[in-house]
Design a protein around this motif. Sequence first.
Motif, PDB file in Angstrom:
ATOM      1  N   GLU A 111       0.824  -1.211   0.000  1.00 47.42           N
ATOM      2  CA  GLU A 111       0.000   0.000   0.000  1.00 47.42           C
ATOM      3  C   GLU A 111       0.862   1.267   0.000  1.00 47.42           C
ATOM      4  O   GLU A 111       0.576   2.213  -0.730  1.00 47.42           O
ATOM      5  N   VAL A 112       1.910   1.297   0.807  1.00 50.27           N
ATOM      6  CA  VAL A 112       2.763   2.482   0.858  1.00 50.27           C
ATOM      7  C   VAL A 112       3.571   2.608  -0.435  1.00 50.27           C
ATOM      8  O   VAL A 112       3.757   3.714  -0.951  1.00 50.27           O
ATOM      9  N   SER A 113       4.011   1.495  -0.994  1.00 46.73           N
ATOM     10  CA  SER A 113       4.720   1.544  -2.282  1.00 46.73           C
ATOM     11  C   SER A 113       3.814   2.113  -3.368  1.00 46.73           C
ATOM     12  O   SER A 113       4.248   2.936  -4.192  1.00 46.73           O
ATOM     13  N   ARG A 114       2.545   1.705  -3.350  1.00 45.41           N
ATOM     14  CA  ARG A 114       1.576   2.231  -4.321  1.00 45.41           C
ATOM     15  C   ARG A 114       1.347   3.722  -4.077  1.00 45.41           C
ATOM     16  O   ARG A 114       1.319   4.520  -5.013  1.00 45.41           O
ATOM     17  N   LEU A 115       1.224   4.099  -2.810  1.00 47.98           N
ATOM     18  CA  LEU A 115       1.005   5.499  -2.456  1.00 47.98           C
ATOM     19  C   LEU A 115       2.153   6.376  -2.952  1.00 47.98           C
ATOM     20  O   LEU A 115       1.938   7.481  -3.460  1.00 47.98           O
ATOM     21  N   LYS A 116       3.376   5.881  -2.845  1.00 51.50           N
ATOM     22  CA  LYS A 116       4.532   6.630  -3.340  1.00 51.50           C
ATOM     23  C   LYS A 116       4.436   6.867  -4.837  1.00 51.50           C
ATOM     24  O   LYS A 116       4.919   7.889  -5.334  1.00 51.50           O
ATOM     25  N   GLN A 117       3.816   5.962  -5.555  1.00 48.60           N
ATOM     26  CA  GLN A 117       3.640   6.129  -7.000  1.00 48.60           C
ATOM     27  C   GLN A 117       2.519   7.111  -7.333  1.00 48.60           C
ATOM     28  O   GLN A 117       2.566   7.787  -8.354  1.00 48.60           O
ATOM     29  N   GLU A 118       1.508   7.190  -6.474  1.00 50.93           N
ATOM     30  CA  GLU A 118       0.320   7.999  -6.757  1.00 50.93           C
ATOM     31  C   GLU A 118       0.423   9.444  -6.298  1.00 50.93           C
ATOM     32  O   GLU A 118      -0.194  10.315  -6.896  1.00 50.93           O
ATOM     33  N   VAL A 119       1.162   9.713  -5.238  1.00 56.26           N
ATOM     34  CA  VAL A 119       1.279  11.064  -4.703  1.00 56.26           C
ATOM     35  C   VAL A 119       2.608  11.643  -5.174  1.00 56.26           C
ATOM     36  O   VAL A 119       3.653  11.035  -4.990  1.00 56.26           O
ATOM     37  N   ALA A 120       2.562  12.841  -5.741  1.00 58.60           N
ATOM     38  CA  ALA A 120       3.763  13.413  -6.346  1.00 58.60           C
ATOM     39  C   ALA A 120       4.732  14.034  -5.340  1.00 58.60           C
ATOM     40  O   ALA A 120       5.913  14.143  -5.619  1.00 58.60           O
ATOM     41  N   GLY A 121       4.266  14.442  -4.173  1.00 61.53           N
ATOM     42  CA  GLY A 121       5.134  15.151  -3.238  1.00 61.53           C
ATOM     43  C   GLY A 121       5.327  14.410  -1.931  1.00 61.53           C
ATOM     44  O   GLY A 121       5.322  13.176  -1.883  1.00 61.53           O
ATOM     45  N   ASP A 122       5.456  15.189  -0.852  1.00 56.21           N
ATOM     46  CA  ASP A 122       5.715  14.626   0.470  1.00 56.21           C
ATOM     47  C   ASP A 122       4.466  13.996   1.077  1.00 56.21           C
ATOM     48  O   ASP A 122       3.412  14.628   1.155  1.00 56.21           O
ATOM     49  N   VAL A 123       4.624  12.750   1.517  1.00 58.41           N
ATOM     50  CA  VAL A 123       3.608  12.044   2.299  1.00 58.41           C
ATOM     51  C   VAL A 123       4.193  11.948   3.699  1.00 58.41           C
ATOM     52  O   VAL A 123       5.169  11.236   3.920  1.00 58.41           O
ATOM     53  N   VAL A 124       3.625  12.692   4.639  1.00 58.11           N
ATOM     54  CA  VAL A 124       4.216  12.840   5.961  1.00 58.11           C
ATOM     55  C   VAL A 124       3.496  11.964   6.975  1.00 58.11           C
ATOM     56  O   VAL A 124       2.270  11.985   7.066  1.00 58.11           O
ATOM     57  N   LEU A 125       4.289  11.209   7.724  1.00 63.15           N
ATOM     58  CA  LEU A 125       3.782  10.382   8.818  1.00 63.15           C
ATOM     59  C   LEU A 125       4.036  11.099  10.128  1.00 63.15           C
ATOM     60  O   LEU A 125       5.172  11.458  10.439  1.00 63.15           O
ATOM     61  N   TYR A 126       2.960  11.311  10.907  1.00 62.15           N
ATOM     62  CA  TYR A 126       3.062  11.849  12.259  1.00 62.15           C
ATOM     63  C   TYR A 126       2.684  10.744  13.232  1.00 62.15           C
ATOM     64  O   TYR A 126       1.770   9.955  12.958  1.00 62.15           O
ATOM     65  N   GLY A 127       3.331  10.734  14.411  1.00 61.01           N
ATOM     66  CA  GLY A 127       2.975   9.731  15.422  1.00 61.01           C
ATOM     67  C   GLY A 127       3.114   8.338  14.848  1.00 61.01           C
ATOM     68  O   GLY A 127       4.089   8.022  14.175  1.00 61.01           O
ATOM     69  N   SER A 128       2.109   7.491  15.126  1.00 58.64           N
ATOM     70  CA  SER A 128       1.991   6.197  14.441  1.00 58.64           C
ATOM     71  C   SER A 128       3.247   5.350  14.564  1.00 58.64           C
ATOM     72  O   SER A 128       3.815   4.910  13.561  1.00 58.64           O
ATOM     73  N   GLY A 129       3.686   5.101  15.787  1.00 62.16           N
ATOM     74  CA  GLY A 129       4.937   4.394  16.033  1.00 62.16           C
ATOM     75  C   GLY A 129       5.073   3.060  15.337  1.00 62.16           C
ATOM     76  O   GLY A 129       6.130   2.746  14.781  1.00 62.16           O
ATOM     77  N   GLN A 130       4.017   2.253  15.340  1.00 64.09           N
ATOM     78  CA  GLN A 130       4.104   0.938  14.686  1.00 64.09           C
ATOM     79  C   GLN A 130       4.288   1.086  13.178  1.00 64.09           C
ATOM     80  O   GLN A 130       5.045   0.334  12.562  1.00 64.09           O
ATOM     81  N   VAL A 131       3.612   2.047  12.593  1.00 61.47           N
ATOM     82  CA  VAL A 131       3.756   2.287  11.154  1.00 61.47           C
ATOM     83  C   VAL A 131       5.176   2.776  10.871  1.00 61.47           C
ATOM     84  O   VAL A 131       5.820   2.323   9.913  1.00 61.47           O
ATOM     85  N   ALA A 132       5.677   3.694  11.695  1.00 61.81           N
ATOM     86  CA  ALA A 132       7.045   4.200  11.508  1.00 61.81           C
ATOM     87  C   ALA A 132       8.053   3.057  11.557  1.00 61.81           C
ATOM     88  O   ALA A 132       8.954   2.978  10.717  1.00 61.81           O
ATOM     89  N   HIS A 133       7.909   2.157  12.538  1.00 60.30           N
ATOM     90  CA  HIS A 133       8.821   1.006  12.640  1.00 60.30           C
ATOM     91  C   HIS A 133       8.783   0.179  11.356  1.00 60.30           C
ATOM     92  O   HIS A 133       9.833  -0.222  10.845  1.00 60.30           O
ATOM     93  N   ALA A 134       7.584  -0.075  10.839  1.00 62.00           N
ATOM     94  CA  ALA A 134       7.455  -0.882   9.615  1.00 62.00           C
ATOM     95  C   ALA A 134       8.072  -0.169   8.413  1.00 62.00           C
ATOM     96  O   ALA A 134       8.740  -0.804   7.583  1.00 62.00           O
ATOM     97  N   LEU A 135       7.873   1.131   8.304  1.00 63.99           N
ATOM     98  CA  LEU A 135       8.449   1.878   7.181  1.00 63.99           C
ATOM     99  C   LEU A 135       9.973   1.837   7.226  1.00 63.99           C
ATOM    100  O   LEU A 135      10.629   1.678   6.194  1.00 63.99           O
ATOM    101  N   ILE A 136      10.531   1.986   8.430  1.00 69.33           N
ATOM    102  CA  ILE A 136      11.989   1.919   8.576  1.00 69.33           C
ATOM    103  C   ILE A 136      12.493   0.517   8.256  1.00 69.33           C
ATOM    104  O   ILE A 136      13.460   0.343   7.516  1.00 69.33           O
ATOM    105  N   GLU A 137      11.836  -0.484   8.804  1.00 67.46           N
ATOM    106  CA  GLU A 137      12.253  -1.876   8.578  1.00 67.46           C
ATOM    107  C   GLU A 137      12.264  -2.237   7.096  1.00 67.46           C
ATOM    108  O   GLU A 137      13.160  -2.920   6.615  1.00 67.46           O
TER     109      GLU A 137
END
Length: 192
Positions: A111-137
């Motif tokens: 889903e995030v890989s697809r989102l990177k293709q669909e949104v042209a600019g910055d997609v900012v994550l606030y808070g959301s610790g579990q999501v942040a861990h997964a994005l980093i991993e």
Amino acid sequence: MGKIVISESVSLDGVVQDPVGAEGFRFAGWFDRLDGEDRAAWAAVEFEEALATDALLLGRRTHEWFVAKGWATRGGDWADRLRAVPKYVVSSTPADLEWNSTVLKGDLVDEVSRLKQEVAGDVVLYGSGQVAHALIEHDLADELRLMVCPFALGEGERLFGRTSAPKAVRLVETRTVGGSIVRLTYRPRRDA
């Protein structure tokens, strides 16, 4: 192609847990200990970031907190901007969303890989610790913006949890915010 940005306020020792006292953590509300000058400077930088944001990526609990704390109905330019940008919410449970939001229902990496293709600019994550861990991993974060606050807590959830391999980054910007906050901006070194 979009850029996934993790933007977090962290303590000196990397804690991101419960900065405003919503979760019952023993040191909850640590962010609220900032003085007025630092809070105003922090808010100015965060508003500047919001103006440059093309979409928000939020975990379900962070999304609920944003709505519950009045960002959905608050007045002012900052709230207007946050309302206007599309929000993508990561949730494994059915969610009754409001506030210009869409649930990402499938595998987070897909889903995030697809989102990177669909949104042209910055997609900012606030808070959301579990999501942040997964994005980093999964090497999906393109930038880390850390507002380092002048508190060492000694315990609590940290932004950087266990990873399957070391994650190399390079410092691209250092900015003093107010009298005691430092904003550090890093980008992954995928060649390391």
